[in-house]
Design a protein around this motif. Structure first.
Motif, PDB file in Angstrom:
ATOM      1  N   UNK A  78       0.796  -1.230   0.000  1.00  0.00           N
ATOM      2  CA  UNK A  78       0.000   0.000   0.000  1.00  0.00           C
ATOM      3  C   UNK A  78       0.831   1.284   0.000  1.00  0.00           C
ATOM      4  N   UNK A  79       2.075   1.248   0.447  1.00  0.00           N
ATOM      5  CA  UNK A  79       2.907   2.452   0.582  1.00  0.00           C
ATOM      6  C   UNK A  79       4.080   2.394  -0.389  1.00  0.00           C
ATOM      7  N   UNK A 123      -0.670   6.049   1.016  1.00  0.00           N
ATOM      8  CA  UNK A 123      -0.441   6.958   2.145  1.00  0.00           C
ATOM      9  C   UNK A 123       1.002   7.472   2.135  1.00  0.00           C
ATOM     10  N   UNK A 124       1.192   8.802   2.037  1.00  0.00           N
ATOM     11  CA  UNK A 124       2.553   9.359   1.949  1.00  0.00           C
ATOM     12  C   UNK A 124       3.260   9.374   3.309  1.00  0.00           C
ATOM     13  N   UNK A 167      -4.729   4.221   7.902  1.00  0.00           N
ATOM     14  CA  UNK A 167      -5.287   4.135   6.550  1.00  0.00           C
ATOM     15  C   UNK A 167      -5.180   2.744   5.934  1.00  0.00           C
ATOM     16  N   UNK A 168      -4.320   1.905   6.487  1.00  0.00           N
ATOM     17  CA  UNK A 168      -4.166   0.554   5.931  1.00  0.00           C
ATOM     18  C   UNK A 168      -5.321  -0.325   6.400  1.00  0.00           C
ATOM     19  N   UNK A 169      -5.841  -1.173   5.510  1.00  0.00           N
ATOM     20  CA  UNK A 169      -7.011  -1.975   5.875  1.00  0.00           C
ATOM     21  C   UNK A 169      -6.728  -3.054   6.917  1.00  0.00           C
ATOM     22  N   UNK A 170      -7.726  -3.261   7.769  1.00  0.00           N
ATOM     23  CA  UNK A 170      -7.752  -4.363   8.724  1.00  0.00           C
ATOM     24  C   UNK A 170      -9.077  -5.074   8.478  1.00  0.00           C
ATOM     25  N   UNK A 218      -5.642  -0.265  -4.068  1.00  0.00           N
ATOM     26  CA  UNK A 218      -5.906   0.915  -3.241  1.00  0.00           C
ATOM     27  C   UNK A 218      -7.387   1.285  -3.280  1.00  0.00           C
ATOM     28  N   UNK A 219      -7.977   1.277  -4.469  1.00  0.00           N
ATOM     29  CA  UNK A 219      -9.376   1.694  -4.598  1.00  0.00           C
ATOM     30  C   UNK A 219     -10.340   0.716  -3.923  1.00  0.00           C
TER      31      UNK A 219
END
Length: 150
Positions: free
Chosen positions: A21-22, A45-46, A57-60, A36-37
């Motif tokens: 994701x990063x 995420x920057x 912001x990362x999914x769980x 991401x979508x």
């Protein structure tokens, strides 16, 4: 089936791999826009957001069930809507047409964040069948209170 596949069953919590994701974690290639979508992200995420906000912001996911042919059903746990429970419209009206306010003991509950959640994307509903009871019939609630049914 791989060892990872054997470990995936209802009740397992999946936490995102930051490398997927990063951009600064990804060594081989940048994060997939399609991935991401799927989780409501338009950009990776920057680093400027800091480690805590990026982790938010990362999914769980809470895995509800796994079927060898139909795949997995999971619930996204950590995505806020930006609203509070109290922001939801309340349609309770007494006989005289007056709005009924929530009882005072729910005040603390009404300021809790409202989270995105659900068991399917796009409003699809799985057909009932063996092994899919939780996801097939929808999910009422997730809680740790032993005195509450559900």
């Amino acid at each position: 089936t791989s060892d990872v596949g054997k470990a995936l069953s209802g009740g397992v919590v999946l936490v995102a791999n930051p490398a997927k994701f990063c951009e600064d974690f990804a060594k081989d290639r940048p994060p997939s826009n399609a991935l991401l979508s799927k989780f409501g992200l338009t950009l990776p995420p920057p680093p400027e957001l800091g480690p805590d906000r990026r982790a938010d912001l990362l999914p769980v996911l809470l895995l509800l069930d796994r079927h060898p042919l139909r795949g997995c059903h999971a619930l996204l746990l950590n995505r806020r809507t930006g609203y509070l429970i109290g922001d939801l419209e309340q349609q309770e009206i007494d006989e005289e047409g007056n709005s009924i306010s929530p009882p005072p003991n729910l005040g603390a509950f009404m300021i809790q964040p409202l989270w995105f959640g659900g068991t399917s994307s796009g409003g699809e509903q799985s057909s009932g069948g063996a092994g899919g009871a939780g996801a097939a019939n929808g999910l009422d609630m997730i809680h740790l209170c032993p005195v509450v049914d559900g």
